[in-house]
Design an enzyme around this catalytic site. Structure first.
Site, PDB file in Angstrom:
ATOM      1  N   HIS A 213       0.840  -1.196   0.000  1.00  0.00           N
ATOM      2  CA  HIS A 213       0.000   0.000   0.000  1.00  0.00           C
ATOM      3  C   HIS A 213       0.876   1.247   0.000  1.00  0.00           C
ATOM      4  O   HIS A 213       2.052   1.186   0.367  1.00  0.00           O
ATOM      5  CB  HIS A 213      -0.848   0.044   1.285  1.00  0.00           C
ATOM      6  CG  HIS A 213      -1.934  -0.967   1.354  1.00  0.00           C
ATOM      7  ND1 HIS A 213      -2.077  -1.860   2.389  1.00  0.00           N
ATOM      8  CD2 HIS A 213      -2.976  -1.217   0.522  1.00  0.00           C
ATOM      9  CE1 HIS A 213      -3.149  -2.612   2.197  1.00  0.00           C
ATOM     10  NE2 HIS A 213      -3.718  -2.245   1.066  1.00  0.00           N
TER      11      HIS A 213
ATOM     12  N   CYS B 244      -2.318  -0.109   9.976  1.00  0.00           N
ATOM     13  CA  CYS B 244      -3.418  -0.976   9.511  1.00  0.00           C
ATOM     14  C   CYS B 244      -4.389  -1.411  10.602  1.00  0.00           C
ATOM     15  O   CYS B 244      -5.523  -1.758  10.313  1.00  0.00           O
ATOM     16  CB  CYS B 244      -2.884  -2.277   8.926  1.00  0.00           C
ATOM     17  SG  CYS B 244      -1.340  -2.190   8.104  1.00  0.00           S
TER      18      CYS B 244
HETATM   19  C1  CIR Z   1      -3.707  -7.957   3.238  1.00  0.00           C
HETATM   20  O1  CIR Z   1      -2.926  -8.436   2.409  1.00  0.00           O
HETATM   21  O2  CIR Z   1      -4.736  -7.360   2.914  1.00  0.00           O
HETATM   22  C2  CIR Z   1      -3.360  -8.098   4.696  1.00  0.00           C
HETATM   23  N1  CIR Z   1      -2.708  -9.340   4.938  1.00  0.00           N
HETATM   24  C3  CIR Z   1      -2.484  -6.964   5.152  1.00  0.00           C
HETATM   25  C4  CIR Z   1      -3.176  -5.641   5.098  1.00  0.00           C
HETATM   26  C5  CIR Z   1      -2.345  -4.553   5.660  1.00  0.00           C
HETATM   27  N2  CIR Z   1      -3.077  -3.330   5.679  1.00  0.00           N
HETATM   28  C6  CIR Z   1      -2.548  -2.125   5.584  1.00  0.00           C
HETATM   29  O3  CIR Z   1      -1.348  -2.004   5.360  1.00  0.00           O
HETATM   30  N3  CIR Z   1      -3.357  -1.083   5.648  1.00  0.00           N
END
Ligand code: CIR
Length: 263
Positions: free
Chosen positions: A171, A258
């Site tokens: 991201h 996150c």
């Molecule tokens: C994903 O791949 O969606 C999750 N394992 C990790 C999401 C991390 N979110 C973020 O950086 N906002």
């Protein structure tokens, strides 16, 4: 006055978070780790994170795990919340769709809501607010249609926005974050990015790139533990720095931003 409170700093009173489920290791990840992710360790790290948020004045609204969505404790991806509106996203990964509905119900208690609609997709991890401006990363998760929908909604509330291609990392906020005092913390990939002009930059050495996911909350910097070079650079900002162990979250491609939605 809270240290480091500046014109671009937003003060938060609440955070939404979600307990990680026992099946969290079945979430999406690109990270290859020798040690398998450990639930008990994650639970301890997650609690420590929430304790810090509470200690700096946020009321934590803690939701139960969603057994069908092992990544659901990464709540940030499901909503972009401003002072005027909460935009419920349409997460870019199919496996994560549906998480946003439960967050929408909670946010609706506190604010006006709007939605990103298919075929638009947005992950909150791609959305970085700096004062009245939003950087919207276009990534594998956030598509141009979703970025434009979000931008048009934000326009309506007097915000400006620009899109920025996420050429590295999951991201935008895996690589770029606002750390106060008109300063962006960036990985080398984004150090000279033309769309990030006008800000001071702290550029992270490549071996500490994970530390880019440092979270500014109410004048404090929450940073992932074990990045001494980045810590030293951040100390020049003269803000309180709180290090948190994120080893298990990192194995799932996640970080400090996150695990909560601050508003
Ligand atoms: C994903 O791949 O969606 C999750 N394992 C990790 C999401 C991390 N979110 C973020 O950086 N906002």
């Amino acid at each position: 006055m809270i240290p480091g409170r500046g014109k671009n700093q937003i003060m938060f009173t609440r955070a939404i978070a979600r307990k990680p489920g026992k099946n969290f290791a079945q979430g999406l990840t690109t990270t290859l780790s020798e040690d398998p992710p450990d639930y008990d360790t994650l639970v301890k790290q997650h609690k420590a994170y929430l304790n810090v948020l509470e200690s700096i004045g946020l009321e934590v609204i803690l939701l139960d795990a969603l057994p069908d969505h092992p990544d659901a404790y990464f709540v940030e991806d499901t909503a972009v919340v401003t002072a005027e509106v909460a935009v419920i996203t349409n997460p870019g990964a199919k496996a994560r769709r549906g998480e946003e509905q439960t967050i929408a119900q909670v946010l609706a208690r506190y604010c006006k809501t709007d939605n990103i609609r298919a075929p638009g997709t947005v992950d909150g991890g791609d959305v970085l607010q700096v004062g009245k401006h939003f950087f919207i990363g276009v990534s594998e998760r956030t598509n141009p249609e979703g970025a434009n929908q979000l931008g048009r909604i934000l326009d309506g509330y007097g915000y400006t926005w620009t899109t920025i291609a996420v050429s590295a990392g999951l991201h935008l906020k895996s690589s770029v974050n606002y750390v106060g005092k008109n300063t962006l913390l960036v990985t080398e990939d984004f150090a000279n990015h033309e769309k990030l002009g006008g800000y001071k930059k702290i550029v992270i050495d490549s071996h500490e790139a994970y530390a880019a996911n440092t979270l500014l909350v109410n004048g404090r910097l929450l940073m992932p533990a074990g990045h001494p070079g980045t810590r030293k650079k951040l100390e020049t900002l003269q803000l309180e720095i709180i290090e948190l162990d994120t080893s298990e979250v990192r194995k799932m491609d996640g970080g400090l931003t996150c695990m909560s939605i601050r508003f």
